[in-house]
Structures are given as structure tokens and as C-alpha cells.
Scaffold this active site. Structure first.
Site, PDB file in Angstrom:
ATOM      1  N   ARG A  83      13.506  -5.352   4.502  1.00 15.61           N
ATOM      2  CA  ARG A  83      12.477  -6.024   5.286  1.00 15.61           C
ATOM      3  C   ARG A  83      11.195  -5.667   4.550  1.00 15.61           C
ATOM      4  O   ARG A  83      10.838  -4.492   4.439  1.00 15.61           O
ATOM      5  CB  ARG A  83      12.479  -5.480   6.715  1.00 15.61           C
ATOM      6  CG  ARG A  83      11.391  -6.047   7.630  1.00 15.61           C
ATOM      7  CD  ARG A  83      10.256  -5.082   7.757  1.00 15.61           C
ATOM      8  NE  ARG A  83       9.323  -5.422   8.836  1.00 15.61           N
ATOM      9  CZ  ARG A  83       8.122  -4.889   8.955  1.00 15.61           C
ATOM     10  NH1 ARG A  83       7.706  -3.977   8.099  1.00 15.61           N
ATOM     11  NH2 ARG A  83       7.342  -5.225   9.943  1.00 15.61           N
ATOM     12  N   TYR A 107      -0.610  -9.768   1.518  1.00 14.45           N
ATOM     13  CA  TYR A 107      -1.861  -9.144   1.046  1.00 14.45           C
ATOM     14  C   TYR A 107      -1.795  -8.534  -0.346  1.00 14.45           C
ATOM     15  O   TYR A 107      -2.656  -7.734  -0.717  1.00 14.45           O
ATOM     16  CB  TYR A 107      -2.286  -8.049   2.044  1.00 14.45           C
ATOM     17  CG  TYR A 107      -2.065  -8.425   3.488  1.00 14.45           C
ATOM     18  CD1 TYR A 107      -2.899  -9.355   4.106  1.00 14.45           C
ATOM     19  CD2 TYR A 107      -1.019  -7.873   4.223  1.00 14.45           C
ATOM     20  CE1 TYR A 107      -2.690  -9.720   5.427  1.00 14.45           C
ATOM     21  CE2 TYR A 107      -0.807  -8.240   5.554  1.00 14.45           C
ATOM     22  CZ  TYR A 107      -1.637  -9.155   6.148  1.00 14.45           C
ATOM     23  OH  TYR A 107      -1.433  -9.524   7.442  1.00 14.45           O
ATOM     24  N   HIS A 113       0.836  -1.204   0.000  1.00 20.17           N
ATOM     25  CA  HIS A 113       0.000   0.000   0.000  1.00 20.17           C
ATOM     26  C   HIS A 113       0.864   1.245   0.000  1.00 20.17           C
ATOM     27  O   HIS A 113       2.058   1.176   0.287  1.00 20.17           O
ATOM     28  CB  HIS A 113      -0.905   0.000   1.237  1.00 20.17           C
ATOM     29  CG  HIS A 113      -0.154  -0.327   2.506  1.00 20.17           C
ATOM     30  ND1 HIS A 113      -0.008  -1.609   2.964  1.00 20.17           N
ATOM     31  CD2 HIS A 113       0.510   0.460   3.394  1.00 20.17           C
ATOM     32  CE1 HIS A 113       0.704  -1.608   4.082  1.00 20.17           C
ATOM     33  NE2 HIS A 113       1.040  -0.372   4.364  1.00 20.17           N
ATOM     34  N   ASP A 134      -4.398   0.124  -1.028  1.00 18.35           N
ATOM     35  CA  ASP A 134      -3.586  -0.994  -1.533  1.00 18.35           C
ATOM     36  C   ASP A 134      -3.279  -0.780  -3.009  1.00 18.35           C
ATOM     37  O   ASP A 134      -4.129  -0.297  -3.770  1.00 18.35           O
ATOM     38  CB  ASP A 134      -4.350  -2.319  -1.394  1.00 18.35           C
ATOM     39  CG  ASP A 134      -4.157  -2.951  -0.027  1.00 18.35           C
ATOM     40  OD1 ASP A 134      -4.015  -2.194   0.957  1.00 18.35           O
ATOM     41  OD2 ASP A 134      -4.173  -4.182   0.054  1.00 18.35           O
ATOM     42  N   GLU A 160       7.887  -9.876   6.193  1.00 13.16           N
ATOM     43  CA  GLU A 160       6.961  -9.723   7.318  1.00 13.16           C
ATOM     44  C   GLU A 160       5.649 -10.365   6.909  1.00 13.16           C
ATOM     45  O   GLU A 160       4.862  -9.784   6.172  1.00 13.16           O
ATOM     46  CB  GLU A 160       6.700  -8.254   7.666  1.00 13.16           C
ATOM     47  CG  GLU A 160       5.901  -8.152   8.953  1.00 13.16           C
ATOM     48  CD  GLU A 160       4.835  -7.062   9.005  1.00 13.16           C
ATOM     49  OE1 GLU A 160       4.352  -6.760  10.108  1.00 13.16           O
ATOM     50  OE2 GLU A 160       4.448  -6.524   7.947  1.00 13.16           O
ATOM     51  N   ASP A 209       7.450  -5.333   3.951  1.00 13.13           N
ATOM     52  CA  ASP A 209       6.303  -5.150   4.831  1.00 13.13           C
ATOM     53  C   ASP A 209       5.048  -5.840   4.294  1.00 13.13           C
ATOM     54  O   ASP A 209       4.788  -5.794   3.091  1.00 13.13           O
ATOM     55  CB  ASP A 209       6.057  -3.631   4.911  1.00 13.13           C
ATOM     56  CG  ASP A 209       4.966  -3.262   5.873  1.00 13.13           C
ATOM     57  OD1 ASP A 209       5.150  -3.466   7.070  1.00 13.13           O
ATOM     58  OD2 ASP A 209       3.918  -2.763   5.409  1.00 13.13           O
ATOM     59  N   HIS A 232       8.672  -2.724  16.756  1.00 13.87           N
ATOM     60  CA  HIS A 232       8.047  -1.403  16.818  1.00 13.87           C
ATOM     61  C   HIS A 232       6.514  -1.488  16.874  1.00 13.87           C
ATOM     62  O   HIS A 232       5.852  -0.477  17.074  1.00 13.87           O
ATOM     63  CB  HIS A 232       8.454  -0.593  15.589  1.00 13.87           C
ATOM     64  CG  HIS A 232       7.922  -1.197  14.323  1.00 13.87           C
ATOM     65  ND1 HIS A 232       8.381  -2.392  13.816  1.00 13.87           N
ATOM     66  CD2 HIS A 232       6.939  -0.794  13.485  1.00 13.87           C
ATOM     67  CE1 HIS A 232       7.715  -2.687  12.717  1.00 13.87           C
ATOM     68  NE2 HIS A 232       6.837  -1.742  12.487  1.00 13.87           N
ATOM     69  N   ASP A 233       5.962  -2.663  16.635  1.00 10.79           N
ATOM     70  CA  ASP A 233       4.503  -2.838  16.678  1.00 10.79           C
ATOM     71  C   ASP A 233       4.083  -3.384  18.040  1.00 10.79           C
ATOM     72  O   ASP A 233       4.920  -3.635  18.901  1.00 10.79           O
ATOM     73  CB  ASP A 233       4.064  -3.810  15.579  1.00 10.79           C
ATOM     74  CG  ASP A 233       4.125  -3.165  14.198  1.00 10.79           C
ATOM     75  OD1 ASP A 233       3.854  -1.950  14.098  1.00 10.79           O
ATOM     76  OD2 ASP A 233       4.435  -3.879  13.226  1.00 10.79           O
TER      77      ASP A 233
HETATM   78  C1  GLC Z   1       3.419  -3.510   9.149  1.00  9.49           C
HETATM   79  C2  GLC Z   1       4.206  -2.590  10.054  1.00  9.49           C
HETATM   80  C3  GLC Z   1       3.268  -1.737  10.853  1.00  9.49           C
HETATM   81  C4  GLC Z   1       2.375  -0.960   9.906  1.00  9.49           C
HETATM   82  C5  GLC Z   1       1.647  -1.918   8.954  1.00  9.49           C
HETATM   83  C6  GLC Z   1       0.895  -1.190   7.892  1.00  9.49           C
HETATM   84  O1  GLC Z   1       2.703  -4.441   9.863  1.00  9.49           O
HETATM   85  O2  GLC Z   1       5.050  -3.350  10.876  1.00  9.49           O
HETATM   86  O3  GLC Z   1       3.961  -0.865  11.703  1.00  9.49           O
HETATM   87  O4  GLC Z   1       1.445  -0.206  10.632  1.00  9.49           O
HETATM   88  O5  GLC Z   1       2.566  -2.758   8.314  1.00  9.49           O
HETATM   89  O6  GLC Z   1       1.765  -0.508   7.035  1.00  9.49           O
END
Ligand code: GLC
Length: 541
Positions: free
Chosen positions: A198, A204, A103, A170, A242, A200, A307-308
Site C-alpha cells: 500500500r 506528492y 518522506h 520529503d 493512497e 503511502d 487508521h486515519d
Molecule cells: C498517510 C497515512 C497517515 C500518515 C500520513 C503521513 O496519509 O495514512 O497515517 O500520517 O500518510 O505519513
């Protein structure tokens, strides 16, 4: 790559925004981060993972990108970035950056054009519908803020699709132009010398009616295309996925070694916390046995915090209730399907438990990822909204703003931690560098000792099943090294008998202090462990 660098690497996840502020405007920048590279090198880090550093309105902390080819002006210039990269490489540190494929920001020129002109080519860069019932089997991820994956565009007079915040449309991967655009982005940054990404939110990318719109074959096909591109042009670079999924769905992201080099081990993470509170080795053993082997050249990224929120999506309802009860006693600690706390507060600032969980992490198969500040036991601020409480400035010393910035404190992007238990006057780098017993020095020493053994990155794992279930015990083995790792998950002293006579005649040497223990014989090997303590032995012939 026969022995790829990432297999034995230790990663450090860091915010440019949060590390050090060179120009004193209240936000960290690349010059600040560069000035702290010696700190990161001394800690024993092999690879830095930068959180998103691109221009962004910042409604999702940079995961809402407005321009994929620039550096956010708050963080400096492209030259600052290149200098940072050079300086990292000089110190033997690689750098990967976050890349958001799924996105973009609704402020990105493509989306602005797409809503203003439905006949423009950019309109087809996004996913549209007149009917918000389409793809209704797709779950909503940010349940605390979003009520639908569709949002109405008044200008385009239809709904656009988004798996995350409504302001993050998206991209439409059915469109070959989008596929090409994103490969161009990869090419650009890897061409500048970045060591990988990394990536993200990879599950999806594509949508399909009648499915959960996650992990679709089309998505894997495109990801393999990206890998092929990277292998051809940048063979030493890393792609880290991720994908917050169950083991069965996570595994395909490695492909046959032709998709991602690495993926985060999301199923393992909460189960380490669970095992600790239950004082039982079951959760860790069960999940690791459920995760099938990954291709030879691949590696797990293993972590305790990031960070989440500490996500609880990949646990059962019962397990989630348990985790909330144990680790989120205050409602304010919860967000979406998870817990927004740093490591030290989660573990009630118990030094033994922090060391125990970190050591389990360092011993399990995978490349450990440390979240900045957790090496000091930094606290959090659960009142800051969204996940901002775990994203506050790094604590360097007792100066104004914890030495992070010389700006007026009210100008900081987020306040430093002043909760009395974690106050920056106590929890900071300088204090901890000056105390040989500090968590920081302990972490450095652990990483140094770990580095002596290649078996952590590439060896097999074999569980031992002691009768005392409060003890987690396993071997890490390869052709040259054999380690025996034993952890006491209980808050009480524990004895344990280990049936390891297969190693009769071997001498266990504890790797932290390098002390020899009695030889292993025919009888069960007896150990006693103090509360939340552990042994890592090298078995020497
Ligand atoms: C990933 C990131 C998160 C973010 C999400 C949407 O999960 O780790 O911090 O909010 O993507 O972009």
C-alpha cells in the site's frame, strides 16, 4: 495476470502493534499477530495490509521511517516477520505492507547526514530552499499542527520541504539516486515474499513552482517506472495507491493499466455516510457516475474506515459542514479535515446501520478493506490525541487488557476501550464467537456468501432509479451472474417499486438465507423493507 487475485479479494488492515502482544511488553508483535492468523483466516480474509512495521521514532505512528530494511524492534525480528509471512501464505492469505515513498523520519541517517554536511551526497536527497515562499500554492495537509510546508534547519541553514509533519522531510525525487534507492526497498521486501505494497501519500513525490505540487506528470512517470520494475520481477505482486484526490485526479494513478493495480476510492467513502444520514440514494449514485471506468485489470479498494481520520478533504464545503454536524457532535471528534472515530461510534452503535453500510460496501464495485476491530463493532477513545483513539489494542476476551497482553495495564501502548457502551468485557472476539447473532458472525457469514459470486469483483454496476429515493438499488452483472441489490437508507419502513421487467421470468433468491422470492413479471416488482434493511438477490433463470 488475466484474472488477478486482488480483484475479488477482501482486505484486512491491521496494526502489528495493536493486534496481539506475545512478549507482554505492552505492544503487539509479529509473534502475536502470527498466533492470530487463524482468526483472520476464519473471518474470510484474502489479504492482510500491515501498517508500517519498520524502525521509527513513532512520531507519526511508523509513517516516519528510520530504516527501510528492518523490522521495528518492538515488533520482533526479521525472522519473526518471515515466519509470519510463511504462516499467512500457508493459510492462503497474502500480505501487503505500507511503503512510505514521499518522506522519511528526520532521524533517518540520510537526513542526519544531509543537515550535518551540505556537501554530502545525501544533502541532495531532500528538497531545500532559502526562501519559504517557494511552492506556496501547495496546501498544508496537517492543518492542526503545521503552519508551513517548510521548516528551518539550523544546521543546514536553510529550509527543508515536508508535506506532512515537520519531522518528516520529503525526499527529492528529482534526484535519480533517490528514485533508485526506493526501488531497492521494494525489491528487498518483495524478494522476501511480500505480496505488494500500500503505497503511502503518492500524489506528492515531485514539486513544481506554480502548481499545487500534487499529481504532477513527473510523479506519474516515476510511479510507472516502479510498476514496470514490479511487473518484470514480481508479476503477481500488488501496488495499491493512497491518493486522497478527486475522481479526475485519482484516475491517472491507474494509468493505462500500467501504474497502480489498485487505488483507494476516497471520493466514495464519505458519500456512503452522507447517503445514510440524508436517507437519500443521491450521494452514492452521483459520485459513482462521476468516476469514470478504470482499466480492465485494475480495481478500487473500497472502505468505510481506516487508521486515519474519516477524511473530508474530497467533499464540498457544504458537504463537510453537513458531515461534521451529523457525525462529529463533539469538537473532540474532529481532527485536521476529518473525524477521528471508528465505525460503530460513528453509527451510534446501531447494529442495523452497521450492517447496512457494510453490505453496501460489500456490494459496490471494488475490493473491500475492513479495519481491524470494526468486525466486532469496537469503540474508540477520542481523548487519546492525534488519531490514536482508533488505534487501540484489539479486544480478544474478558481477561486483563482484553486478552491483548499480559503486561501491567499501565504499560500498554494505549489503553483498551472501557467506555461502558463498548467495554472490552462485552465487545470482544470470544464473546462474539460464542453468539451466533454477533456482528462478528454476521460479518463472517456475509463474506462467505459474497465469495460465492465473482460478479462482486468483476461485474458491471447498473443503477435502478426507484421513485422512492430512500432506496438505493442496483444490478451487478456479468456473463454468468446477475444480482439485484436493494438497500433501505431510511430509519422507517419503506415500500419500493422496481421497474425490472427486463428480468421477467427470473426468480430472485436472497443470497444470505437462500430463500426464493416471487418470480419477476411484467408489473413493477414490489418490495417492502424494514428500517435500514436490505436484500441481495441472485436472479435465477
Ligand atoms: C498517510 C497515512 C497517515 C500518515 C500520513 C503521513 O496519509 O495514512 O497515517 O500520517 O500518510 O505519513
Amino acid at each position: 495476470m488475466s484474472n488477478p487475485w486482488y480483484k475479488n479479494a477482501v482486505f484486512y488492515e491491521v496494526y502489528v502493534k495493536g493486534f496481539h502482544d506475545h512478549n507482554n511488553d505492552g505492544k503487539g508483535d509479529f509473534k502475536g499477530l502470527t498466533s492470530k492468523l487463524d482468526y483472520i483466516a476464519n473471518l474470510g480474509i484474502d489479504c492482510i495490509w500491515l501498517l508500517p512495521m519498520y524502525p521509527s521514532p513513532g512520531k507519526d505512528d511508523g509513517y516516519d521511517i528510520m530504516n527501510y530494511y528492518e523490522i521495528h524492534k518492538d515488533y520482533g525480528t526479521l525472522d519473526d516477520f518471515k515466519h509470519f509471512l510463511d504462516e499467512s501464505h500457508k493459510r492462503g492469505i497474502r500480505v501487503i505492507a505500507d511503503l512510505v515513498l514521499n518522506h522519511i523520519s528526520d532521524q533517518h541517517p540520510w537526513f542526519i547526514e544531509a543537515v550535518n554536511n551540505v556537501y554530502s551526497k545525501y544533502h541532495n536527497y531532500f528538497v531545500w530552499s532559502h526562501n519559504p515562499e517557494k511552492y506556496k500554492e501547495a496546501r498544508i495537509i496537517f492543518v492542526d499542527t503545521e503552519i508551513s510546508n517548510w521548516t528551518w534547519s539550523d544546521k543546514a541553514k536553510k529550509y527543508y520541504w515536508h508535506r506532512f509533519f515537520y519531522h518528516q522531510p520529503d525526499l527529492n525525487y528529482e534526484n535519480p539516486d533517490v528514485q533508485e534507492e526506493m526501488i531497492k526497498v521494494l525489491d528487498y521486501w518483495l524478494g522476501l515474499g511480500l505480496d505488494g505494497f500500500r503505497v503511502d501519500a503518492v500524489p506528492y513525490l515531485f514539486e513544481q513552482e506554480g502548481t499545487s505540487c500534487e499529481n504532477l506528470p513527473q510523479t506519474h512517470e516515476y510511479l510507472k517506472k516502479i510498476r514496470k520494475f514490479v511487473d518484470n520481477k514480481y508479476p503477481d505482486c500488488l501496488l495499491l495507491a493512497e491518493a486522497n484526490q478527486w475522481p479526475e485526479d485519482l484516475l491517472p494513478y491507474f494509468g493505462d493499466g500500467d501504474e497502480f493495480h489498485m487505488a483507494f476510492n476516497f471520493p466514495l467513502m464519505p458519500r456512503m455516510f452522507m447517503a445514510l444520514r440524508q436517507e437519500h440514494h443521491g450521494p452514492i449514485i452521483d459520485i459513482i457516475q462521476r468516476i469514470p471506468a478504470i482499466p480492465e485489470n485494475c480495481q478500487w479498494a473500497i472502505f468505510l474506515r481506516n487508521h486515519d481520520e474519516l477524511t473530508l478533504e474530497m467533499v464540498t464545503d457544504e458537504e463537510r459542514d453537513y458531515m461534521y454536524k451529523q457525525y462529529a457532535k463533539d469538537e473532540q471528534m474532529k481532527i485536521n479535515v476529518g473525524i477521528r472515530r471508528r465505525l460503530a461510534p460513528l453509527l451510534e452503535n446501531s447494529r442495523n446501520q452497521i450492517e447496512l453500510l457494510n453490505t453496501i460496501l460489500l456490494c459496490l464495485p471494488g475490493a473491500p478493506v475492513i479495519y481491524y476491530g470494526d468486525e466486532l463493532g469496537m469503540g474508540d477513545n477520542i481523548y487519546l490525541g492525534d488519531r490514536n483513539g482508533v488505534r487501540t489494542p484489539m479486544h480478544w476476551n474478558v481477561d486483563r487488557n482484553a486478552g491483548f497482553s499480559k503486561c501491567n495495564p499501565s504499560k500498554l501502548y494505549a489503553p483498551v476501550i472501557t467506555d461502558p457502551e463498548y467495554d472490552y468485557h462485552t465487545i470482544n472476539v470470544e464473546n462474539q464467537e460464542n453468539n451466533i447473532h454477533s456482528l462478528l458472525n454476521w460479518t463472517k457469514h456475509m463474506l462467505k456468501q459474497r465469495r460465492k459470486f465473482s460478479v462482486f469483483g468483476s461485474g458491471t454496476l447498473r443503477f435502478i432509479y426507484p421513485e422512492n429515493k430512500r432506496i438505493l438499488a442496483f444490478f451487478r452483472e456479468n456473463d454468468n451472474e446477475r444480482l439485484l441489490c436493494v438497500f433501505n437508507l431510511s430509519h422507517l419502513h419503506q415500500p419500493v417499486e422496481l421497474y425490472i421487467s427486463e428480468y421477467k421470468g427470473f426468480k430472485p433468491v436472497e443470497i444470505i438465507g437462500e430463500e426464493s422470492f416471487p418470480y419477476i413479471g411484467e408489473l413493477p416488482y414490489l418490495l417492502t423493507l424494514s428500517p435500514h434493511s436490505f436484500f441481495i438477490f441472485e436472479l435465477v433463470q
